[in-house]
Design an enzyme around this catalytic site. Structure first.
Site, PDB file in Angstrom:
ATOM      1  N   TYR A  73      15.665  48.829   7.593  1.00 58.33           N
ATOM      2  CA  TYR A  73      16.524  49.268   8.488  1.00 58.33           C
ATOM      3  C   TYR A  73      16.350  48.177   9.772  1.00 58.33           C
ATOM      4  O   TYR A  73      17.359  47.889  10.478  1.00 58.33           O
ATOM      5  CB  TYR A  73      16.298  50.820   9.059  1.00 58.33           C
ATOM      6  N   PHE A 125      45.541  37.475  20.220  1.00 60.00           N
ATOM      7  CA  PHE A 125      45.597  38.015  19.033  1.00 60.00           C
ATOM      8  C   PHE A 125      45.199  39.452  18.934  1.00 60.00           C
ATOM      9  O   PHE A 125      45.146  40.248  19.974  1.00 60.00           O
ATOM     10  CB  PHE A 125      44.074  37.750  18.162  1.00 60.00           C
ATOM     11  N   THR A 126      46.128  40.259  17.856  1.00 58.82           N
ATOM     12  CA  THR A 126      46.233  41.778  17.715  1.00 58.82           C
ATOM     13  C   THR A 126      45.063  42.148  18.285  1.00 58.82           C
ATOM     14  O   THR A 126      45.072  43.067  19.418  1.00 58.82           O
ATOM     15  CB  THR A 126      46.567  41.957  16.727  1.00 58.82           C
ATOM     16  N   ASP A 216      36.824  32.992  20.993  1.00 54.42           N
ATOM     17  CA  ASP A 216      37.002  33.620  19.549  1.00 54.42           C
ATOM     18  C   ASP A 216      36.945  32.384  18.319  1.00 54.42           C
ATOM     19  O   ASP A 216      37.900  31.644  18.544  1.00 54.42           O
ATOM     20  CB  ASP A 216      38.330  34.167  19.566  1.00 54.42           C
ATOM     21  N   LYS A 259      36.587  34.996   8.073  1.00 51.28           N
ATOM     22  CA  LYS A 259      37.626  33.695   7.883  1.00 51.28           C
ATOM     23  C   LYS A 259      36.584  32.355   7.607  1.00 51.28           C
ATOM     24  O   LYS A 259      36.116  32.164   6.393  1.00 51.28           O
ATOM     25  CB  LYS A 259      38.225  33.292   9.128  1.00 51.28           C
ATOM     26  N   ARG A 383      54.448  38.319  10.968  1.00 53.95           N
ATOM     27  CA  ARG A 383      53.761  38.102  12.234  1.00 53.95           C
ATOM     28  C   ARG A 383      55.351  37.922  13.167  1.00 53.95           C
ATOM     29  O   ARG A 383      55.487  36.638  13.733  1.00 53.95           O
ATOM     30  CB  ARG A 383      53.216  36.634  12.270  1.00 53.95           C
ATOM     31  N   PHE A 450      51.595  47.355  12.618  1.00 53.25           N
ATOM     32  CA  PHE A 450      52.050  46.524  11.518  1.00 53.25           C
ATOM     33  C   PHE A 450      51.206  46.679  10.290  1.00 53.25           C
ATOM     34  O   PHE A 450      51.903  46.531   9.223  1.00 53.25           O
ATOM     35  CB  PHE A 450      52.097  44.955  11.816  1.00 53.25           C
TER      36      PHE A 450
END
Ligand code: PLP
Length: 458
Positions: A73, A125-126, A216, A259, A383, A450
């Site tokens: 943990y 970005f969303t 980001d 990614k 998009r 979306f």
């Protein structure tokens, strides 16, 4: 002589068989899914180009790393390995793991944004924008105009327009701008990179006003590859060196490790600021889990640490981006309207040009993604106006200039022949585009519509 092939620096030792449906079965499946490719079952998809998020193939080293999971943990050895890797490869001092990128965005937005603040960024970005808004901030797009023009061949369409940024500072005051949000690469512009020259200029301007930069860094290694290829002065630098230089110009970072970092789940928040780290380490306990696992299993952190190192290898990025550009070139050669230049993680089809007879209220990009699936079982993503959502003040649709369909290429998953099949199908759909009728929205969820919106054929 420099060889041009982008052939993969690996060989295949395990395969996952795919199911192939008939066209009638696909027509049925997409109708069941409300013409939203997010609502298709993955088993009904042949070539899945929905996203490059969490869909990469891990290496045998990463799989072996899973077996080294220390599922304690607190204080897992894999956390310390990940922390050491983030310091060494990315150069950020402090690490807070999170289950994926948006969790890091949530935490950093809560820490840095006060209600009424403005957050300028190189396009939105969303999830990033939504967390900024939920924290009471207002996102302001300060990307260069070329980014909104799918025809512009600007090599660094992710660049910030310094005049727009200066104008915002003059208008609202630096104290209302906690940070500039910089994405490497810019997903919504078509996977377009920012140049180091531009980032340095942004750093200089923000330093003058005491404004931070939140990076980001979801696809920072892909961005670094494009700098190596196209920015004067970087051809002899390694991707690893360029990644470090990019990061050194920023203060805090959020990462979707699903990614660039070649894992199926994972993310983190990193910072050089001890005070922000202190707050983040505390908030992560509320939303994710203890600060040494942040919603991840020990084995996930191990796979991430190994994936991060693989992601900055020159030969990996050459093959990764090489494959995306191979698909892009097939489509360009056939005269299919795509966003130029070809981005790093996918090829973006210009749905407005496919369907000049459809208005944005008939959801051209949503239509194109559905048509492509029916034609060949290739799954892509909208998009356009659906992704752009509604204006929170007026309740009206946001009408983005770009109405795109993204063919996103998972890393190390598909072959050159899969790219050929994809290109053939896109070309076929383009030829028959005049017959398409468009869609109407019949169900709309409140957030990030979306993902779950449903449509019917007009
Ligand atoms: C995917 C992504 C995110 C969000 O990360 P998740 O891991 O999906 O939560 C943030 N920014 C960019 C540019 C992304 O592509």
């Amino acid at each position: 002589m420099k060889k041009k092939s982008w052939a993969e620096p690996y060989k295949i030792k395990m395969v996952e068989p795919l199911r192939m449906l008939s066209k009638r079965e696909r027509e049925h499946a997409i109708a069941e899914a409300g013409y939203n490719t997010f609502l298709l079952r993955s088993e009904d998809v042949y070539i899945d180009l929905l996203t490059d998020s969490g869909t990469s193939a891990m290496s045998d080293r990463q799989w072996a790393g899973l077996m080294l999971g220390d599922e304690a943990y607190a204080g897992s050895r894999n956390f310390y390995h990940l922390e050491e890797t983030v310091r060494e490869v990315y150069g950020y001092k402090y690490l807070v793991p999170t289950h994926q990128g948006r969790a890091a965005e949530h935490i950093i937005s809560k820490i840095l944004i006060k209600p009424g603040d403005y957050i300028p960024g190189n396009m939105y970005f969303t999830t990033t924008k939504l967390h900024q808004e939920l924290a009471g901030g207002k996102f302001v797009d300060v990307i260069i105009d070329e980014a909104h023009d799918p025809e512009s061949e600007h090599p660094f369409k992710g660049n910030i327009d310094l005049n727009k940024l200066q104008a915002l500072i003059d208008e609202v005051g630096a104290e209302k701008i906690p940070y500039v949000s910089i994405a490497t690469t810019v997903n919504m512009a078509g996977g377009q990179p920012i140049s180091l020259e531009n980032l340095k200029a942004v750093r200089e301007l923000t330093s003058k006003y005491g404004i931070a930069i939140v990076h980001d860094m979801t696809r920072v290694a892909e961005n670094a590859y494009m700098i190596q290829q196209n920015e004067p002065g970087y051809v002899d630098k390694t991707i690893a060196e360029i990644v470090k230089e990019i990061n050194s110009l920023t203060d805090h970072a959020t990462m979707s490790a699903k990614k660039d970092a070649l894992v199926n789940i994972g993310g983190f928040l990193a910072t050089n600021d001890a005070d922000v780290f202190e707050k983040a380490r505390n908030l992560v306990v509320v939303y994710e889990g203890l600060h040494t696992y942040g919603g991840l299993a020990g084995r996930d952190m191990e796979a991430m640490a190994i994936g991060i190192k693989e992601s900055v290898m020159d030969e990996h990025q050459k093959a990764r981006v090489g494959q995306v550009h191979y698909l892009g070139q097939l489509l360009l050669d056939a005269g299919v309207p795509v966003v130029k230049p070809i981005g790093t993680h996918g090829v973006f089809l210009n749905a407005r040009k496919f369907y000049p007879h459809l208005t944005q209220d008939e959801f051209p990009a949503q239509t194109l993604a559905a048509e492509l699936y029916v034609d060949s079982g290739v799954r892509a993503m909208e998009r356009g106006v659906v992704s752009a959502g509604r204006n929170p003040e007026t309740g009206k649709h946001n009408y983005p200039k770009l109405e795109l369909v993204r063919l996103t290429i998972p890393r190390r998953v598909y072959t050159q022949a899969h790219m050929d099949v994809t290109a053939e199908s896109v070309i076929e759909v383009f030829k028959n585009a005049h017959r398409a009728k468009g869609l109407k929205m019949v169900y709309e969820p409140k957030y990030l519509r979306f993902f779950q919106a449903r449509f019917e054929k007009l």
